[in-house]
Design a protein around this motif. Structure first.
Motif, PDB file in Angstrom:
ATOM      1  N   GLU A  23       0.677  -1.284  -0.024  1.00  0.00           N
ATOM      2  CA  GLU A  23       0.104  -0.075  -0.016  1.00  0.00           C
ATOM      3  C   GLU A  23       0.936   1.247  -0.001  1.00  0.00           C
ATOM      4  O   GLU A  23       0.772   2.253  -0.723  1.00  0.00           O
ATOM      5  N   THR A  26       2.280   1.821  -3.431  1.00  0.00           N
ATOM      6  CA  THR A  26       1.413   2.515  -4.162  1.00  0.00           C
ATOM      7  C   THR A  26       1.168   4.114  -3.974  1.00  0.00           C
ATOM      8  O   THR A  26       0.978   4.763  -4.713  1.00  0.00           O
ATOM      9  N   GLU A  27       1.198   4.346  -2.682  1.00  0.00           N
ATOM     10  CA  GLU A  27       1.170   5.739  -2.426  1.00  0.00           C
ATOM     11  C   GLU A  27       2.466   6.647  -2.636  1.00  0.00           C
ATOM     12  O   GLU A  27       2.274   7.861  -3.377  1.00  0.00           O
ATOM     13  N   GLN A  29       4.178   5.922  -5.458  1.00  0.00           N
ATOM     14  CA  GLN A  29       4.014   6.126  -6.919  1.00  0.00           C
ATOM     15  C   GLN A  29       3.116   7.426  -7.206  1.00  0.00           C
ATOM     16  O   GLN A  29       3.402   8.285  -8.122  1.00  0.00           O
ATOM     17  N   GLN A  30       2.008   7.591  -6.247  1.00  0.00           N
ATOM     18  CA  GLN A  30       0.957   8.496  -6.574  1.00  0.00           C
ATOM     19  C   GLN A  30       1.881   9.935  -6.221  1.00  0.00           C
ATOM     20  O   GLN A  30       1.518  10.894  -6.826  1.00  0.00           O
ATOM     21  N   LEU A  31       2.611   9.999  -5.157  1.00  0.00           N
ATOM     22  CA  LEU A  31       3.084  11.395  -4.815  1.00  0.00           C
ATOM     23  C   LEU A  31       4.305  11.352  -5.916  1.00  0.00           C
ATOM     24  O   LEU A  31       4.409  12.777  -6.171  1.00  0.00           O
ATOM     25  N   ALA A  33       4.238  11.062  -8.793  1.00  0.00           N
ATOM     26  CA  ALA A  33       3.564  11.442  -9.877  1.00  0.00           C
ATOM     27  C   ALA A  33       3.159  12.983  -9.862  1.00  0.00           C
ATOM     28  O   ALA A  33       2.938  13.917 -10.760  1.00  0.00           O
ATOM     29  N   ARG A  34       3.014  13.509  -8.474  1.00  0.00           N
ATOM     30  CA  ARG A  34       2.733  14.901  -8.241  1.00  0.00           C
ATOM     31  C   ARG A  34       4.141  15.459  -8.075  1.00  0.00           C
ATOM     32  O   ARG A  34       3.977  16.784  -7.592  1.00  0.00           O
ATOM     33  N   LYS A 305       3.128  13.641   3.195  1.00  0.00           N
ATOM     34  CA  LYS A 305       1.697  14.351   3.038  1.00  0.00           C
ATOM     35  C   LYS A 305       1.334  15.419   4.076  1.00  0.00           C
ATOM     36  O   LYS A 305       0.786  16.482   3.372  1.00  0.00           O
ATOM     37  N   THR A 312      -4.407  12.616   4.018  1.00  0.00           N
ATOM     38  CA  THR A 312      -3.728  11.309   4.492  1.00  0.00           C
ATOM     39  C   THR A 312      -5.003  10.235   4.587  1.00  0.00           C
ATOM     40  O   THR A 312      -4.706   9.157   4.857  1.00  0.00           O
TER      41      THR A 312
END
Length: 315
Positions: A23, A26-27, A29-31, A33-34, A305, A312
């Motif tokens: 998990e 995955t988080e 990767q999302q960060l 991307a930002r 975050k 979060t």
């Protein structure tokens, strides 16, 4: 009262830790991307082999999950003031979201001053008094990794917490006290016991949920456990005496072979014989200990975050 199950359920900390790491990955990767790469700095003072092993696994896990990590290795002769300057420099860096000081520190270094010098927003161990206050008042913050891991084991195993009689044996700032607060926040009825508690078995026998974190091998015996209770064993004690090994693991050929090879075996704070009386339990090793690094990674991403005002979610 719940019926006692014939076979106690083993709560697999390794599998739960793997879930949490996936998990977190995955988080991350999302960060990324930002345009945000979470960063962790680990300070390891001197040459302590056990600490070096822990730190290497933390750095390795960061690499696996895409978290930037930096390992700082000042010499054992470093002074408190030099350490404070190092922490201040890390507090000021935008690319570092978490600062972890590997304990124990050399005796001449003021551990308390150092832990309090870490910015609360980068305190991924959750030890700073500000984070302890945030936990108590139910505000978002960073929580100590081991107690947070205990809550994850219970929730992900679908074990009840609300309304349960939870008894904690041990009152350390690292495990006992924050675990009590987290269980209270989850609506358990919490009793904290310790080495000075009178008639400890009277309390432990009432526990639907028993957390042992007192740092004494096999301290909680089978007579102290309520049938069908959930047992959370936080202890990691090395036993080096052959008679003690036989007492804890009678007729266990695997443990005997481990002892013959290494000269020690690991036992928790709960006597292994007590597990048979439980409804569910965390083994040692492979239980709570497996969650610590996973929760550190979770905290590093959470810090990244929170520092940037990114939601979060439930964490």
């Amino acid at each position: 009262m719940e019926e006692m199950t014939t076979t106690p359920r083993v709560l697999d900390g390794v599998a739960i830790a793997a879930e949490i790491k996936a998990e977190v990955g995955t988080e991350v990767q999302q960060l990324v991307a930002r345009g945000v790469v979470p960063g962790l700095a680990v300070i390891l003072v001197g040459e302590v082999p056990a600490s070096q092993i822990y730190v290497r696994s933390k750095v390795k896990t960061c690499g696996e999950l895409g978290i930037y990590s930096e390992m700082l290795t000042p010499p054992e002769s470093i002074t408190t003031d030099e350490m404070l300057a190092l922490v201040a420099a890390l507090n000021a860096r935008e690319d570092i979201d978490g600062i972890l000081i590997q304990l124990p520190l050399p005796k001449h270094v003021d551990t308390k001053r150092l832990l309090e010098a870490v910015s609360p927003d980068k305190d991924v161990d959750g030890f700073h008094p500000v984070n302890a206050g945030r936990l108590q008042s139910g505000q978002p913050g960073l929580t100590p990794c081991t107690p947070a891991g205990i809550i994850e084991i219970l929730k992900r195993s679908k074990l009840p917490i609300t309304g349960q009689n939870a008894v904690i044996v041990g009152r350390s700032d690292i495990v006992g006290k924050p675990a009590a607060m987290m269980l209270l926040n989850e609506s358990a009825t919490v009793t904290v016991c310790h080495s000075k508690t009178r008639d400890l078995p009277k309390f432990t026998r009432e526990a639907d949920l028993l957390v042992a974190a007192i740092g004494r091998p096999g301290y909680v015996t089978v007579e102290m456990v309520k049938p069908g209770a959930t047992l959370i064993d936080v202890g990691i004690n090395r036993v080096t005496d052959a008679a003690e090994v036989e007492n804890f693991f009678p007729g266990d050929a695997v443990r005997a072979a481990t002892f013959a090879k290494r000269g020690s075996v690991v036992v928790g704070d709960i006597h292994p014989a007590a597990f048979a009386r439980s409804g569910a339990y965390t083994p040692v090793p492979g239980g709570v200990g497996a969650l610590t690094i996973a929760m550190l990674m979770h905290n590093t991403v959470k810090a990244a975050k929170l520092r940037r005002g990114i939601s979060t979610g439930k964490s």
